[in-house]
Design an enzyme around this catalytic site. Sequence first.
Site, PDB file in Angstrom:
ATOM      1  N   CYS A   1      -5.304   5.982  -4.549  1.00  0.00           N
ATOM      2  CA  CYS A   1      -4.587   4.711  -4.401  1.00  0.00           C
ATOM      3  C   CYS A   1      -3.134   4.971  -4.797  1.00  0.00           C
ATOM      4  O   CYS A   1      -2.855   5.266  -5.964  1.00  0.00           O
ATOM      5  CB  CYS A   1      -5.220   3.660  -5.309  1.00  0.00           C
ATOM      6  SG  CYS A   1      -4.306   2.110  -5.375  1.00  0.00           S
TER       7      CYS A   1
ATOM      8  N   ARG B   1      -9.004  -3.354  -5.234  1.00  0.00           N
ATOM      9  CA  ARG B   1      -9.125  -4.745  -4.744  1.00  0.00           C
ATOM     10  C   ARG B   1      -8.966  -4.741  -3.222  1.00  0.00           C
ATOM     11  O   ARG B   1      -8.164  -4.014  -2.687  1.00  0.00           O
ATOM     12  CB  ARG B   1      -7.998  -5.563  -5.370  1.00  0.00           C
ATOM     13  CG  ARG B   1      -7.882  -6.980  -4.873  1.00  0.00           C
ATOM     14  CD  ARG B   1      -6.679  -7.694  -5.428  1.00  0.00           C
ATOM     15  NE  ARG B   1      -5.419  -7.207  -4.856  1.00  0.00           N
ATOM     16  CZ  ARG B   1      -4.270  -7.886  -4.986  1.00  0.00           C
ATOM     17  NH1 ARG B   1      -4.228  -9.017  -5.671  1.00  0.00           N
ATOM     18  NH2 ARG B   1      -3.161  -7.395  -4.440  1.00  0.00           N
TER      19      ARG B   1
ATOM     20  N   CYS C   1       0.854  -1.197   0.000  1.00  0.00           N
ATOM     21  CA  CYS C   1       0.000   0.000   0.000  1.00  0.00           C
ATOM     22  C   CYS C   1       0.887   1.244   0.000  1.00  0.00           C
ATOM     23  O   CYS C   1       1.648   1.472   0.955  1.00  0.00           O
ATOM     24  CB  CYS C   1      -0.904  -0.011   1.237  1.00  0.00           C
ATOM     25  SG  CYS C   1      -2.077   1.352   1.247  1.00  0.00           S
TER      26      CYS C   1
HETATM   27  N1  LIG Z   1      -5.890  -2.557  -2.521  1.00  0.00           N
HETATM   28  C1  LIG Z   1      -4.529  -2.814  -2.960  1.00  0.00           C
HETATM   29  C2  LIG Z   1      -3.541  -2.526  -1.818  1.00  0.00           C
HETATM   30  C3  LIG Z   1      -3.612  -1.096  -1.327  1.00  0.00           C
HETATM   31  C4  LIG Z   1      -3.237  -0.152  -2.418  1.00  0.00           C
HETATM   32  C5  LIG Z   1      -3.536   1.308  -2.167  1.00  0.00           C
HETATM   33  N2  LIG Z   1      -4.298   1.645  -1.004  1.00  0.00           N
HETATM   34  C6  LIG Z   1      -2.255   2.111  -2.224  1.00  0.00           C
HETATM   35  O1  LIG Z   1      -2.205   3.221  -1.673  1.00  0.00           O
HETATM   36  O2  LIG Z   1      -1.300   1.634  -2.893  1.00  0.00           O
HETATM   37  C7  LIG Z   1      -4.389  -4.258  -3.373  1.00  0.00           C
HETATM   38  O3  LIG Z   1      -4.942  -5.123  -2.712  1.00  0.00           O
HETATM   39  O4  LIG Z   1      -3.661  -4.512  -4.343  1.00  0.00           O
END
Ligand SMILES: N[C@H](CCC[C@H](N)C(=O)O)C(=O)O
EC number: 5.1.1.7
Length: 255
Positions: free
Chosen positions: A196, A187, A72
């Site tokens: 994100c 996801r 993340c």
């Molecule tokens: N939901 C993403 C992980 C968190 C990504 C996002 N919150 C970020 O800031 O990179 C996954 O399961 O691939």
Amino acid sequence: MSISFYKYQGTGNDFIMINNRESVFPHDVQLIARLCNRRTGIGADGLILIENHPSLDFDMVYFNADGSQSLCGNGSRCAVNFAKFLGVIQDTTEFNTIDGQYAAEVKDGIVHLSMKDQVLPEQFEDHYFLNNGSPHHIIFVEKAETAPVVKQGATIRYSQAYQPNGTNVNFVEIINQHEVFVRTYERGVEDETLSCGTGITASCLASADKGLMSPIDVQSKGGRLQVQFERNNGGFTNIKLIGPAEQVFEGSINI
Ligand SMILES: N[C@H](CCC[C@H](N)C(=O)O)C(=O)O
């Protein structure tokens, strides 16, 4: 047992942060999903534990709202400011993640997260794909504001092409040669998030293939970030995800 937590948000991507260096909070995904639920729990896109690491400043253990794990980017930025708040670090750090060792620097409260070097995103007829610690399907659109992020994002995320692990889905509008607007279906949250970090970074690297140049300013629904990178023949180096990461409130939970 009462556990204290802090709520952080990085351009609207929000997280429950727990100082778990005494290992009091269990890696219990049902509990984590319950705490992240926006109706019956505290509510968050994810939960982050700061734990001890044998050789690095700390270990960042990240869980999506459904308890699944991945890298993340925004969570890493929030973890760095949380570690600084706890006095675990000063203004520079090297810490561990599910995707290995990462480095960051805090300048006037803004977190500069160094991302791993990347190859060129894979190019397909109607999208790009890059896994930069989390998988990202990247679609360029005329108007991101009207993109069917949840409907089309969920369809792609659960499509046969991405079984069994799924993917994040990013909708990218090019504003000019140094700016994009990115919306993301995430996801593990199974909804649009306000930003994100890994998705924004992957989207900027794909944008470079369309002539955009570093630094790229990024509009997200949760605020503004910047992505910097250097191009070399096979891909990208010195990639940085830069943006704010703020403490919203403190609380305690009985588990
Ligand atoms: N939901 C993403 C992980 C968190 C990504 C996002 N919150 C970020 O800031 O990179 C996954 O399961 O691939």
